[in-house]
Design a protein around this motif. Structure first.
Motif, PDB file in Angstrom:
ATOM      1  N   ASN A   1       0.799  -1.229   0.000  1.00  0.00           N
ATOM      2  CA  ASN A   1       0.000   0.000   0.000  1.00  0.00           C
ATOM      3  C   ASN A   1       0.830   1.277   0.000  1.00  0.00           C
ATOM      4  N   ASN A   2       2.063   1.209  -0.461  1.00  0.00           N
ATOM      5  CA  ASN A   2       2.876   2.408  -0.630  1.00  0.00           C
ATOM      6  C   ASN A   2       2.548   3.034  -1.986  1.00  0.00           C
ATOM      7  N   GLU A   3       2.165   4.316  -1.980  1.00  0.00           N
ATOM      8  CA  GLU A   3       1.730   4.979  -3.212  1.00  0.00           C
ATOM      9  C   GLU A   3       2.873   5.086  -4.218  1.00  0.00           C
ATOM     10  N   LEU A   4       2.546   4.777  -5.475  1.00  0.00           N
ATOM     11  CA  LEU A   4       3.548   4.793  -6.543  1.00  0.00           C
ATOM     12  C   LEU A   4       3.275   5.852  -7.601  1.00  0.00           C
ATOM     13  N   GLY A   5       2.034   6.337  -7.681  1.00  0.00           N
ATOM     14  CA  GLY A   5       1.693   7.324  -8.691  1.00  0.00           C
ATOM     15  C   GLY A   5       0.249   7.190  -9.116  1.00  0.00           C
ATOM     16  N   HIS A   6      -0.085   7.766 -10.278  1.00  0.00           N
ATOM     17  CA  HIS A   6      -1.442   7.717 -10.808  1.00  0.00           C
ATOM     18  C   HIS A   6      -1.423   7.151 -12.228  1.00  0.00           C
ATOM     19  N   SER A   7      -2.362   6.252 -12.494  1.00  0.00           N
ATOM     20  CA  SER A   7      -2.381   5.580 -13.795  1.00  0.00           C
ATOM     21  C   SER A   7      -3.753   5.673 -14.451  1.00  0.00           C
ATOM     22  N   ARG A   8      -3.775   6.156 -15.692  1.00  0.00           N
ATOM     23  CA  ARG A   8      -5.025   6.204 -16.462  1.00  0.00           C
ATOM     24  C   ARG A   8      -5.395   4.811 -16.972  1.00  0.00           C
ATOM     25  N   ARG A   9      -4.387   4.014 -17.299  1.00  0.00           N
ATOM     26  CA  ARG A   9      -4.666   2.665 -17.776  1.00  0.00           C
ATOM     27  C   ARG A   9      -5.294   1.811 -16.678  1.00  0.00           C
ATOM     28  N   ALA A  10      -4.853   2.004 -15.456  1.00  0.00           N
ATOM     29  CA  ALA A  10      -5.461   1.296 -14.329  1.00  0.00           C
ATOM     30  C   ALA A  10      -6.924   1.709 -14.179  1.00  0.00           C
ATOM     31  N   ALA A  11      -7.192   3.005 -14.369  1.00  0.00           N
ATOM     32  CA  ALA A  11      -8.567   3.497 -14.268  1.00  0.00           C
ATOM     33  C   ALA A  11      -9.457   2.849 -15.326  1.00  0.00           C
ATOM     34  N   VAL A  12      -8.948   2.762 -16.553  1.00  0.00           N
ATOM     35  CA  VAL A  12      -9.729   2.160 -17.638  1.00  0.00           C
ATOM     36  C   VAL A  12     -10.026   0.697 -17.334  1.00  0.00           C
TER      37      VAL A  12
ATOM     38  N   CYS B   1     -20.477  -8.615  -8.084  1.00  0.00           N
ATOM     39  CA  CYS B   1     -19.406  -7.886  -7.385  1.00  0.00           C
ATOM     40  C   CYS B   1     -18.150  -8.744  -7.248  1.00  0.00           C
ATOM     41  N   ALA B   2     -18.339 -10.069  -7.186  1.00  0.00           N
ATOM     42  CA  ALA B   2     -17.213 -10.985  -6.971  1.00  0.00           C
ATOM     43  C   ALA B   2     -16.504 -11.396  -8.259  1.00  0.00           C
ATOM     44  N   LEU B   3     -17.005 -10.955  -9.402  1.00  0.00           N
ATOM     45  CA  LEU B   3     -16.371 -11.363 -10.659  1.00  0.00           C
ATOM     46  C   LEU B   3     -14.899 -10.990 -10.711  1.00  0.00           C
ATOM     47  N   PHE B   4     -14.572  -9.800 -10.205  1.00  0.00           N
ATOM     48  CA  PHE B   4     -13.195  -9.312 -10.236  1.00  0.00           C
ATOM     49  C   PHE B   4     -12.791  -8.884  -8.831  1.00  0.00           C
ATOM     50  N   PRO B   5     -11.507  -8.996  -8.492  1.00  0.00           N
ATOM     51  CA  PRO B   5     -11.059  -8.561  -7.159  1.00  0.00           C
ATOM     52  C   PRO B   5     -11.318  -7.078  -6.941  1.00  0.00           C
ATOM     53  N   GLN B   6     -11.731  -6.730  -5.730  1.00  0.00           N
ATOM     54  CA  GLN B   6     -11.933  -5.318  -5.393  1.00  0.00           C
ATOM     55  C   GLN B   6     -10.609  -4.566  -5.453  1.00  0.00           C
ATOM     56  N   ARG B   7      -9.568  -5.203  -4.933  1.00  0.00           N
ATOM     57  CA  ARG B   7      -8.226  -4.625  -5.042  1.00  0.00           C
ATOM     58  C   ARG B   7      -7.625  -5.135  -6.348  1.00  0.00           C
ATOM     59  N   CYS B   8      -7.808  -4.365  -7.385  1.00  0.00           N
ATOM     60  CA  CYS B   8      -7.417  -4.777  -8.726  1.00  0.00           C
ATOM     61  C   CYS B   8      -5.904  -4.623  -8.907  1.00  0.00           C
ATOM     62  N   SER B   9      -5.337  -5.396  -9.800  1.00  0.00           N
ATOM     63  CA  SER B   9      -3.895  -5.322 -10.056  1.00  0.00           C
ATOM     64  C   SER B   9      -3.641  -5.114 -11.540  1.00  0.00           C
ATOM     65  N   LEU B  10      -2.478  -4.571 -11.827  1.00  0.00           N
ATOM     66  CA  LEU B  10      -2.063  -4.326 -13.207  1.00  0.00           C
ATOM     67  C   LEU B  10      -0.564  -4.565 -13.283  1.00  0.00           C
ATOM     68  N   ALA B  11      -0.147  -5.318 -14.282  1.00  0.00           N
ATOM     69  CA  ALA B  11       1.277  -5.616 -14.445  1.00  0.00           C
ATOM     70  C   ALA B  11       2.055  -4.334 -14.733  1.00  0.00           C
ATOM     71  N   LEU B  12       3.262  -4.266 -14.217  1.00  0.00           N
ATOM     72  CA  LEU B  12       4.101  -3.085 -14.422  1.00  0.00           C
ATOM     73  C   LEU B  12       4.293  -2.800 -15.910  1.00  0.00           C
ATOM     74  N   ALA B  13       4.403  -3.853 -16.710  1.00  0.00           N
ATOM     75  CA  ALA B  13       4.628  -3.684 -18.146  1.00  0.00           C
ATOM     76  C   ALA B  13       3.445  -3.035 -18.856  1.00  0.00           C
ATOM     77  N   ASP B  14       2.253  -3.065 -18.236  1.00  0.00           N
ATOM     78  CA  ASP B  14       1.062  -2.517 -18.873  1.00  0.00           C
ATOM     79  C   ASP B  14       0.788  -1.067 -18.488  1.00  0.00           C
ATOM     80  N   LEU B  15       1.615  -0.492 -17.624  1.00  0.00           N
ATOM     81  CA  LEU B  15       1.428   0.900 -17.215  1.00  0.00           C
ATOM     82  C   LEU B  15       1.909   1.868 -18.290  1.00  0.00           C
TER      83      LEU B  15
END
Length: 364
Positions: A253-264, A325-339
């Motif tokens: 939970n250490n903040e790394l920045g803001h991502s538009r791709r994560a939002a999408v 609601c359970a289809l996808f994790p609430q705490r979503c993840s995104l690979a570093l390569a996709d940022l």
């Protein structure tokens, strides 16, 4: 359930309705200071950790069955405030000593956390409005779905119930947004008008188009309108996340920045979940009603068709709300390569190969 968290030594949670809360005292450090009522909790107990494995669908399903329980809608505001106070007291000091607040049990803590998760926003901790809570999706959704499926034949009825439904959806979408991305009243208004216009255009257009089509197709028009509106309403309501990005963190939970791709990614998953939530009831129920209405006894009790559809819609939503609601994790993840390249380069420069995935709250 009431929470008795006071003891003779003065420890305990605040009284209900209090606006300002003081930090509770430090937990007792010696046996002589320990309250008789104070109980230990199992090793590794963490009130903020989900009770079920969130990496699996079944674990998430159990979790959302717990927090979307429609019975929590009936819990008084005072009890919700007491539940929040108890959860915060545990976070402030009980967890440091491996103890629960005096006079409380592990079961009370878990129930308090259930109420907290059902009524308070996961990002801001603020109490959510009743209509926007996921626990209200069954009672609110069943009434609206039943009415949309019953009153689909005339254009005025279609317009009215689609407008009511989109008003409800706008409240739900705003309430369950990512609270780290503020949205202005103007943006809320644009999202509401756009989604409502889309739903009405779809519903009215298809309603007129299906006049000569088989009756069952006309019964599916409300679902087409709801699905189309969700594809517009949610992205527009959460446009700030797409424009500015959502906060992404590492696994600690250490903040790394803001991502538009994560939002999408997060918003796309929410759209899929919302359409999935509505699909079984709005697709299967018209088939059931089409068959039932051919029986003579159903033709004699037309006045009961709407209550029947409301009840049947509720039976679908009772399972589909937590399942969607359970289809996808609430705490979503995104690979570093996709940022985004600039964010990825910044993370690599600071953390080298220690961060392989980033995490964010996708909303509901």
């Amino acid at each position: 359930m009431r929470y008795n968290v006071n003891c003779s030594c003065g420890h305990g949670s605040p009284t209900p309705g209090r606006q300002a809360r003081q930090d509770p005292p430090e937990p007792p450090s010696t046996p002589a200071q320990t309250c008789a009522e104070m109980a230990t909790v199992p090793d590794g107990f963490n009130i903020d950790a989900p009770r079920w494995d969130q990496s699996t669908f079944m674990g998430r399903l159990k979790h959302f069955f717990n927090i979307t329980d429609p019975r929590t809608v009936l819990v008084p505001e005072e009890e919700l405030d007491r539940a929040k106070a108890l959860v915060e007291d545990w976070r402030l000091w009980a967890c440091r000593a491996g103890l629960v607040p005096p006079g409380s049990s592990q079961e009370q803590l878990l129930y308090a956390k259930k109420l907290y998760d059902s009524a308070f926003h996961p990002d801001s901790g603020e109490k959510m409005n009743l209509i926007g809570r996921m626990s209200f999706q069954v009672p609110g959704g069943m009434a609206l779905t039943g009415c949309m499926l019953q009153f689909y034949r005339t254009v005025p009825a279609v317009v009215f119930w689609q407008w009511v439904n989109q008003s409800f959806n706008a409240i739900v979408n705003y309430t369950n947004r990512n609270a780290a991305s503020p949205i202005s009243l103007r943006q809320i208004g644009v999202a509401y008008v756009t989604a409502t216009s889309t739903a009405l255009a779809t519903a009215v257009g298809l309603n007129l188009y299906t006049k000569r089509a088989p009756p069952l197709l006309a019964r599916w028009v409300p679902f087409a309108a709801v699905a189309a509106a969700n594809c517009v309403n949610i992205p527009v309501m959460r446009q700030q996340e797409i424009i500015n990005g959502v906060t992404v963190t590492d696994k600690d939970n250490n903040e790394l920045g803001h991502s538009r791709r994560a939002a999408v990614k997060g918003i796309t998953q929410v759209v899929v979940s919302r359409i999935t939530m509505a699909a079984p009831g709005m697709i299967i129920l018209p088939i059931i009603m089409e068959r039932l209405e051919k029986f003579a006894f159903m033709q004699r009790i037309r006045v009961l068709h709407m209550p029947l559809q409301v009840l049947l819609s509720g039976s679908f939503l009772l399972f589909m709300v937590p399942a969607a609601c359970a289809l996808f994790p609430q705490r979503c993840s995104l690979a570093l390569a996709d940022l985004e390249p600039e964010l990825r380069d910044s993370i690599v420069a600071k953390h080298r190969d220690k961060v392989l995935h980033v995490y964010f709250n996708k909303g509901l």
